[in-house]
Design a protein around this motif. Structure first.
Motif, mmCIF file in Angstrom:
data_model
loop_
_atom_site.group_PDB
_atom_site.id
_atom_site.type_symbol
_atom_site.label_atom_id
_atom_site.label_comp_id
_atom_site.label_asym_id
_atom_site.label_seq_id
_atom_site.Cartn_x
_atom_site.Cartn_y
_atom_site.Cartn_z
ATOM 1 N N UNK A 1 -4.845 6.388 -4.161
ATOM 2 C CA UNK A 1 -5.014 7.560 -4.902
ATOM 3 C C UNK A 1 -5.529 8.912 -4.153
ATOM 4 N N UNK A 2 -6.553 8.676 -3.062
ATOM 5 C CA UNK A 2 -6.732 9.563 -2.267
ATOM 6 C C UNK A 2 -7.576 10.905 -2.785
ATOM 7 N N UNK A 3 -7.628 12.144 -2.067
ATOM 8 C CA UNK A 3 -8.252 13.045 -2.760
ATOM 9 C C UNK A 3 -7.279 14.510 -2.397
ATOM 10 N N UNK A 4 -6.941 14.865 -3.489
ATOM 11 C CA UNK A 4 -5.881 16.345 -3.352
ATOM 12 C C UNK A 4 -6.780 17.439 -2.709
ATOM 13 N N UNK A 5 -6.272 18.522 -2.297
ATOM 14 C CA UNK A 5 -6.245 19.810 -1.473
ATOM 15 C C UNK A 5 -6.446 21.028 -2.497
ATOM 16 N N UNK A 6 -7.552 21.530 -2.703
ATOM 17 C CA UNK A 6 -7.295 22.969 -3.384
ATOM 18 C C UNK A 6 -6.943 23.931 -2.609
ATOM 19 N N UNK A 7 -6.930 23.722 -1.174
ATOM 20 C CA UNK A 7 -6.321 24.858 -0.147
ATOM 21 C C UNK A 7 -4.888 24.778 -0.262
ATOM 22 N N UNK A 8 -4.171 23.441 -0.119
ATOM 23 C CA UNK A 8 -2.759 23.464 -0.106
ATOM 24 C C UNK A 8 -2.183 23.020 -1.347
ATOM 25 N N UNK A 9 -3.162 22.580 -2.312
ATOM 26 C CA UNK A 9 -2.646 22.258 -3.647
ATOM 27 C C UNK A 9 -1.770 20.946 -3.529
ATOM 28 N N UNK A 10 -1.940 20.206 -2.534
ATOM 29 C CA UNK A 10 -1.065 18.937 -2.287
ATOM 30 C C UNK A 10 -2.104 17.886 -2.698
ATOM 31 N N UNK A 11 -1.262 16.693 -3.214
ATOM 32 C CA UNK A 11 -1.872 15.380 -3.623
ATOM 33 C C UNK A 11 -2.373 14.736 -2.254
ATOM 34 N N UNK A 12 -3.519 13.844 -2.596
ATOM 35 C CA UNK A 12 -3.866 12.844 -1.535
ATOM 36 C C UNK A 12 -3.164 11.555 -1.804
ATOM 37 N N UNK A 13 -2.205 11.468 -2.616
ATOM 38 C CA UNK A 13 -1.645 9.932 -2.758
ATOM 39 C C UNK A 13 -0.622 9.643 -1.506
ATOM 40 N N UNK A 14 -0.995 8.279 -1.375
ATOM 41 C CA UNK A 14 -0.083 7.557 -0.417
ATOM 42 C C UNK A 14 0.454 6.169 -1.042
ATOM 43 N N UNK A 15 1.365 5.595 -0.326
ATOM 44 C CA UNK A 15 1.825 4.283 -0.531
ATOM 45 C C UNK A 15 0.892 3.548 0.387
ATOM 46 N N UNK A 16 0.558 2.150 0.016
ATOM 47 C CA UNK A 16 -0.227 1.370 0.955
ATOM 48 C C UNK A 16 0.697 0.171 1.556
ATOM 49 N N UNK A 17 0.182 0.202 2.920
ATOM 50 C CA UNK A 17 1.101 -0.792 3.481
ATOM 51 C C UNK A 17 0.757 -2.166 3.177
ATOM 52 N N UNK A 18 1.388 -3.037 2.897
ATOM 53 C CA UNK A 18 1.624 -4.259 2.262
ATOM 54 C C UNK A 18 1.133 -5.401 3.396
ATOM 55 N N UNK A 19 0.371 -6.193 3.250
ATOM 56 C CA UNK A 19 -0.097 -7.453 4.242
ATOM 57 C C UNK A 19 1.501 -8.322 4.043
ATOM 58 N N UNK A 20 1.382 -9.045 5.265
ATOM 59 C CA UNK A 20 2.477 -10.033 5.387
ATOM 60 C C UNK A 20 2.450 -10.966 4.287
ATOM 61 N N UNK A 21 3.511 -11.168 3.552
ATOM 62 C CA UNK A 21 3.758 -12.081 2.661
ATOM 63 C C UNK A 21 3.582 -11.524 1.128
#
Length: 207
Positions: free
Chosen positions: A141-161
């Motif tokens: 989820x992360x934290x969005x920025x009130x300065x840029x208006x952008x989300x803090x969301x990202x995709x999580x790198x999966x572990x092997x398998x």
């Protein structure tokens, strides 16, 4: 060195459709409840709950009709501020500063989105290899920025398998070579939303 360098998460950015039809940037306008006090940023995944848009809290399991569902991606809004002025904005600041709010949402179930890759425990952008294509990923989820208006969301790198669980919210359909830090690793991937609400047989309750 890749250019530009992806230095931080920015949410999900709609770029295309995976069915080959040209993407026109269509959005749906849906209300945000006047009592809703959580900020929603450009690129946040959102859910539809009782007819209103809320920020989706999904991480690893998509629900049917609750705050961890996936309805679409928030790309801006309109609201009335505390001075009574109608504002067009990149992010929704919460009901303390906004009333009569309408969210602009990309809800096309075949939309593709560009998103940065991070580890689950922090917001540092990391790199994956091309074998991630076809995997299902968690959301950070992360934290969005009130300065840029952008989300803090990202995709999580999966572990092997890992990466095959059906309940995970994102499916990787491609990698992004333009920002690849090396010839074989990638900081961004292109994803679609898994199990979006609009395609579910089960609907929401009438309230």
């Amino acid at each position: 060195m890749a250019y530009p360098t992806v230095s931080a998460p920015y949410g999900l950015k709609p770029i295309n459709r995976f069915d080959g039809v040209a993407y026109a940037g269509a959005t749906q306008q849906l209300p945000i409840a006047s009592t809703y006090n959580t900020a929603i940023y450009d690129g946040d995944i959102v859910a539809l709950v009782n007819g209103n848009i809320v920020k989706s809290l999904v991480t690893s399991n998509v629900s049917t009709n609750s705050s961890t569902a996936t309805f679409g991606v928030f790309v801006g809004c309109q609201y009335v501020n505390t001075q009574g002025q109608t504002v067009q904005a990149q992010y929704y600041p919460g009901n303390a500063a906004a009333t009569n709010a309408t969210a602009y949402v990309v809800m096309d179930p075949v939309a593709e989105y560009k998103v940065a890759v991070t580890y689950s425990g922090n917001a540092t952008v990391t790199a994956c290899n091309a074998s991630v294509v076809g995997s299902n990923l968690q959301v950070r989820q992360g934290t969005g920025s009130a300065t840029t208006g952008d989300s803090g969301v990202s995709a999580v790198l999966p572990t092997t398998g890992t990466g095959n669980a059906a309940a995970l919210p994102l499916r990787v359909v491609a990698v992004v070579p333009e920002t690849a830090p090396t010839a074989t690793t990638y900081s961004e991937v292109i994803v679609k939303l898994n199990n979006p609400q609009v395609l579910l047989a089960a609907g929401g309750d009438y309230v």
